[in-house]
Structure formats: structure tokens, C-alpha cells
Write an enzyme that holds these catalytic residues in place. Structure first.
Site, PDB file in Angstrom:
ATOM      1  N   CYS A  49      -6.351   2.038   5.627  1.00 37.74           N
ATOM      2  CA  CYS A  49      -7.080   0.608   6.256  1.00 37.74           C
ATOM      3  C   CYS A  49      -6.407   0.401   7.546  1.00 37.74           C
ATOM      4  O   CYS A  49      -5.600   0.987   7.956  1.00 37.74           O
ATOM      5  CB  CYS A  49      -6.733  -0.300   5.065  1.00 37.74           C
ATOM      6  SG  CYS A  49      -5.034  -0.825   5.223  1.00 37.74           S
ATOM      7  N   HIS A  87       0.860  -1.222  -0.143  1.00 35.91           N
ATOM      8  CA  HIS A  87      -0.257  -0.067   0.084  1.00 35.91           C
ATOM      9  C   HIS A  87       0.727   1.032  -0.129  1.00 35.91           C
ATOM     10  O   HIS A  87       1.943   1.251   0.345  1.00 35.91           O
ATOM     11  CB  HIS A  87      -0.885   0.093   1.203  1.00 35.91           C
ATOM     12  CG  HIS A  87      -1.988  -1.074   1.212  1.00 35.91           C
ATOM     13  ND1 HIS A  87      -3.236  -0.851   2.019  1.00 35.91           N
ATOM     14  CD2 HIS A  87      -2.098  -2.190   0.610  1.00 35.91           C
ATOM     15  CE1 HIS A  87      -3.972  -2.025   1.938  1.00 35.91           C
ATOM     16  NE2 HIS A  87      -3.295  -2.802   0.943  1.00 35.91           N
ATOM     17  N   GLU A  93       0.878   3.947   1.654  1.00 30.00           N
ATOM     18  CA  GLU A  93       1.647   4.332   2.773  1.00 30.00           C
ATOM     19  C   GLU A  93       2.525   3.499   3.344  1.00 30.00           C
ATOM     20  O   GLU A  93       3.522   4.102   4.193  1.00 30.00           O
ATOM     21  CB  GLU A  93       0.250   4.159   4.084  1.00 30.00           C
ATOM     22  CG  GLU A  93      -0.904   5.122   3.783  1.00 30.00           C
ATOM     23  CD  GLU A  93      -2.002   4.374   2.900  1.00 30.00           C
ATOM     24  OE1 GLU A  93      -1.937   3.503   2.077  1.00 30.00           O
ATOM     25  OE2 GLU A  93      -3.181   4.300   3.447  1.00 30.00           O
ATOM     26  N   CYS A 136      -2.463  -0.001   7.396  1.00 27.38           N
ATOM     27  CA  CYS A 136      -1.655   1.225   7.365  1.00 27.38           C
ATOM     28  C   CYS A 136      -1.979   1.905   8.539  1.00 27.38           C
ATOM     29  O   CYS A 136      -0.957   2.820   8.973  1.00 27.38           O
ATOM     30  CB  CYS A 136      -2.124   1.909   6.105  1.00 27.38           C
ATOM     31  SG  CYS A 136      -1.741   0.825   4.374  1.00 27.38           S
TER      32      CYS A 136
END
Length: 161
Positions: free
Chosen positions: A94, A63, A65, A97
């Protein structure tokens, strides 16, 4: 005397941070959901940026992040702690993260679009403000929300016939 942008953030500064995250999202592999993340230090200097790369790398943890936090930790030179950093991202993080930014001790989180299906910063869960944790970053959500949501909407329109 210069004002520490982390101690005295302004809406204009937060918008600039999210615009940088939008630029990172625009650079994403076209197969990946266009989410961008940028980490800034206490003086507002960019430490790292990344876009989602799950499809491009075959890594479920890639991801934006996570990738940006990893790179920022390498650049910052204080080990894994990002205690004076701001993480700007185009989409509400999410659970994975949100947990990562808490563990990295990020001081501030600024994000664009809310994510009602998987968001862990107030939508579905609120990991970052859980009082049982030893670190809770300052959060500002909904910054340039319509611009961030538009990028995601455009991407998903091309994915669904």
C-alpha cells in the site's frame, strides 16, 4: 566467484523469497489479513519476517512490510538504511508500505498478488517509481501471484457470510 543474488536475481530466487513470505503469512493471527513479508540481505540471508498484525495489536500501521522493515533495520546494524536488501511480500504494498521501503532505501521489492484497490507499486499508484523521489527500488511483481491471491481469497471467504 559467487554471484551477488541482488545484482543477478533469478526467477527461482524470487520465487523462494515469495515462498518465505507465504510462510510468514501462514503464521499470521487468524483475525488478520494473511500478508507476509521477509527481508533478505545481499547474500540472500533472511534478516527478518513478519505477518500483518493490525487486529492482533490494535495498531493500524502493523502491516507485514512495516514490521519486517523495522526488525531488519535492527538486525542489519546499519541504522535505518537497508540499501542491499530485498523485501519479499505476498501482496503489492500500500502507499504507507511503499513509502517506507523507499525511505529505508530497500534495493529490491518482490511481491506476489497485485492489489487493485490499494496497491501503490503500479496498480492504483506507483510510489516506488516516482522520479521525484531520490530512491527507486527495482521491482518485480506477480511472483507466485495465484498462490498469494489464493490465501487472500480463502481468508476473505471466511469473513463474508
Amino acid at each position: 566467484m559467487t554471484r551477488d543474488p541482488l545484482r543477478y536475481p533469478t526467477p527461482a530466487l524470487d520465487e523462494a523469497y515469495v515462498r518465505a513470505a507465504l510462510a510468514a503469512a501462514d503464521a499470521a493471527d487468524p483475525r488478520d489479513v494473511p500478508v507476509g513479508a521477509v527481508v533478505f540481505d545481499a547474500e540472500g540471508r533472511e534478516l527478518a519476517r513478519a505477518a500483518n498484525a493490525r487486529e492482533a495489536t490494535g495498531d493500524p500501521t502493523a502491516h507485514a512490510e512495516i514490521l519486517a522493515l523495522r526488525r531488519a533495520a535492527q538486525v542489519a546494524g546499519d541504522g535505518w538504511r537497508l540499501t542491499d536488501a530485498t523485501l519479499a511480500v505476498t501482496l503489492e504494498p500500500c502507499t504507507m508500505c511503499a513509502g517506507a521501503l523507499v525511505l529505508a532505501r530497500v534495493r529490491r521489492l518482490v511481491f506476489g498478488a497485485w492489489e487493485p484497490k490499494t496497491g501503490a507499486v503500479g496498480s492504483l499508484w506507483d510510489v516506488v517509481r516516482d522520479r521525484r523521489l531520490n530512491h527507486r527500488p527495482e521491482v518485480r511483481g506477480g511472483v507466485l501471484e495465484s498462490e498469494c491471491a489464493a490465501r487472500l481469497d480463502a481468508f476473505f471467504r471466511t469473513q463474508r457470510p
